[in-house]
Design an enzyme around this catalytic site. Structure first.
Site, PDB file in Angstrom:
ATOM      1  N   LYS A 119      34.752  44.023  35.070  1.00 26.09           N
ATOM      2  CA  LYS A 119      33.945  43.135  34.311  1.00 26.09           C
ATOM      3  C   LYS A 119      32.555  44.059  33.992  1.00 26.09           C
ATOM      4  O   LYS A 119      31.851  43.735  32.936  1.00 26.09           O
ATOM      5  CB  LYS A 119      33.641  41.838  34.572  1.00 26.09           C
ATOM      6  CG  LYS A 119      35.047  41.075  34.471  1.00 26.09           C
ATOM      7  CD  LYS A 119      34.649  39.725  34.614  1.00 26.09           C
ATOM      8  CE  LYS A 119      36.067  38.921  34.289  1.00 26.09           C
ATOM      9  NZ  LYS A 119      36.956  39.328  35.183  1.00 26.09           N
TER      10      LYS A 119
HETATM   11  C1  LIG Z   1      38.405  38.891  34.807  1.00 28.03           C
HETATM   12  C2  LIG Z   1      39.393  39.503  35.894  1.00 28.03           C
HETATM   13  C3  LIG Z   1      40.822  39.739  35.259  1.00 28.03           C
HETATM   14  C4  LIG Z   1      41.350  39.096  33.908  1.00 28.03           C
HETATM   15  O1  LIG Z   1      40.582  39.618  33.111  1.00 28.03           O
HETATM   16  P1  LIG Z   1      40.950  39.063  31.519  1.00 28.03           P
HETATM   17  O2  LIG Z   1      40.128  39.833  30.833  1.00 28.03           O
HETATM   18  O3  LIG Z   1      40.450  37.827  31.611  1.00 28.03           O
HETATM   19  O4  LIG Z   1      42.254  39.128  31.211  1.00 28.03           O
HETATM   20  C5  LIG Z   1      41.476  40.522  36.182  1.00 28.03           C
HETATM   21  N1  LIG Z   1      41.260  40.927  37.390  1.00 28.03           N
HETATM   22  C6  LIG Z   1      40.037  40.914  37.921  1.00 28.03           C
HETATM   23  C7  LIG Z   1      39.685  41.611  39.033  1.00 28.03           C
HETATM   24  C8  LIG Z   1      39.152  40.062  37.030  1.00 28.03           C
HETATM   25  O5  LIG Z   1      37.915  40.012  37.649  1.00 28.03           O
END
Ligand SMILES: *Cc1c(COP(=O)(O)O)cnc(C)c1O
Length: 479
Positions: A119
């Protein structure tokens, strides 16, 4: 480039800057560009040389330029350089890509940012874009959010020090991992507010909804969000698909598949956009854990969101979702980018029946044939075995990446398979310990934060108390 809502039936469009600070469109839909810009082999060749000679931020600038025409080029370049560099991320490469010992499978390391989760890739850009846009408009924003761990810490570290931005982040008291708590609560800044709510994540989310639902309060304190439906976040993510593709290919006609651990359909939606632009992607391999709402949809054509009670707590917690907020963007493309059909077929069916059924239709086959999606799910035992076997070969992956790797192995072809790593193992130490018998190593850069003083205020599960807390710390509109 103009943007429109997936539900827009009046032909209204908006510019990038206009939609940047919005979440949902006023009609409840999600924003998408009116058309995806197409890149040809010559552009891909140029981008390859840009990445190799000028680096990740410059590649990001080139990609974003196709979508953003209301920020002057030099300003946008600066924004990209401040978001993606070797001081913010662990390496100058920003997204290193490494091959696994077994060969043919690669890991794109998206989790070398300040909070060790993918993120950061998007949130760092958003922080810079917000600061720029707020200054240009002479205004401020108050970000209110709820987090079970990854989103909130990525948002706080991206908004930290950004002029004009206050953050209020609700967390379920005592429910995050020690690492996640340290990441958020070690921040000592008058504009970052950590709140520990007596309750679970859903309570936090309900509180945010209630406060956001008070239109007068929302306007008065300029409340905004940075959730995964924000178009700027998706756009930022398109860049690493391009970068990873460049790193594992030599020629412009070479295809690559990507395996993506999926929750809200944000990460893999960016892959879909990259593919629509003409990046040579063979398959987008969607991976879920036991919460397989999306796996079911992509395998059978039935999309059946569940209640939070039906959502299991798993060892890949960032994928524990019951409905995927970004999926409407893909369905819009799937239904021929027709808002009337989207409303009739998707929005109304979901509203009336609680499900969207594509299984008996011609569009179902296009999910794989036209759009390249395949999917699968994994269990706790799968994750543990995957992590353990790989650790024996000297490579440690986190449980979310393990989900994707497990599913990727069912879809191997002759093209390179790139698994997107979405977190560092250290964030999920207990599961790593279970799989390998050892705690994962704490990277040096996180050592100071583990012992730093904690900054977090308790908050009752009460909207009035939350409003009072915000009002005491943010000056109201017009004063
Ligand atoms: C947020 C997250 C996901 C999922 O990502 P999306 O964009 O919601 O599909 C997967 N793995 C981790 C470690 C995350 O923080």
């Amino acid at each position: 480039m103009r943007y429109r809502s997936t539900r827009d039936i009046d032909g209204e469009t908006a510019s990038f800057s206009e939609i940047l600070l919005r979440g949902l469109a006023p009609d409840g839909g999600l924003y998408l560009p009116v058309e995806y810009p197409r890149v040809d082999a010559a552009t891909l060749r140029e981008w390859r040389s840009v990445l190799q000679n000028e680096g990740y931020a410059e590649l990001g600038f080139r990609v974003l330029s196709l979508y953003i025409d209301d920020i002057p080029a030099e300003d946008l370049r600066g924004i990209c350089q401040r978001a993606w560099n070797g001081e913010v991320f662990a390496t100058d490469e920003v997204v290193p890509v490494t091959e696994l010992p077994e060969g043919g499978i690669w890991i794109a390391h998206l989790s070398d940012g300040p909070t060790a989760a993918f993120k950061d890739m998007a949130m760092q850009l958003l922080g810079q874009l917000f600061e720029y846009e707020l200054a240009r408009r002479g205004t401020t924003i108050t970000i209110l959010g709820a987090t079970s761990g990854d989103t909130g810490s990525a948002a706080e570290h991206a908004m930290l020090g950004r002029e004009g931005v206050d953050v209020f982040m609700l967390t379920p008291a005592g429910r995050m991992t020690p690492f996640q708590q340290a990441q958020m609560f070690s921040i000592d800044d008058p504009h970052i507010h950590n709140l520990a709510v007596e309750g679970v994540f859903d309570d936090c989310q309900d509180l945010v909804k209630t406060v956001m639902g008070d239109a007068e309060f929302k306007k008065r304190y300029r409340l905004g969000a940075v959730n995964s439906i924000n178009w700027g976040r998706l756009l930022a993510q398109v860049v690493y698909y391009v970068a990873a593709w460049i790193k594992v290919t030599e020629r412009e006609d070479q295809q690559v598949s990507f395996a993506v651990p999926t929750g809200n359909f944000g990460n893999i939606c960016a892959g879909h956009i990259a593919r629509e632009m003409g990046l040579p992607i063979k398959h987008l391999v969607l991976a879920t854990n036991e919460n397989d709402v999306l796996d079911e949809f992509f395998r059978t054509g039935l999309y059946r969101p569940r209640s939070s009670r039906e959502t299991a707590e798993t060892s890949s917690p960032s994928m524990d979702i019951s409905k995927a907020s970004n999926v409407e963007r893909f369905v819009f493309d799937l239904l021929g980018r027709d808002p009337v059909r989207l409303r009739k077929r998707f929005v109304e069916q979901l509203g009336n029946d609680g499900e969207f059924n594509l299984s008996q239709t011609g569009e179902f086959a296009t999910i794989e044939q036209r759009h390249g999606f395949v999917s699968g799910s994994s269990s706790h035992a799968d994750r543990i075995m995957t992590i353990r076997a790989l650790a024996e070969e000297g490579v440690l992956v986190d449980p979310h990446t393990a989900d994707a790797l497990r599913v990727a192995r069912d879809h191997l072809g002759t093209e390179p398979m790139v698994v997107l790593e979405t977190a560092l193992p250290v964030k999920f130490a207990a599961t790593i310990q279970e799989a390998t018998g050892q705690e994962p190593e704490l990277p040096e850069r996180f050592v100071p934060m583990m012992d730093a003083p904690r900054h977090v205020d308790p908050m009752p599960n009460d909207a009035a108390a939350l409003k009072k807390y915000i009002a005491e710390r943010v000056s109201p509109q017009g004063s």
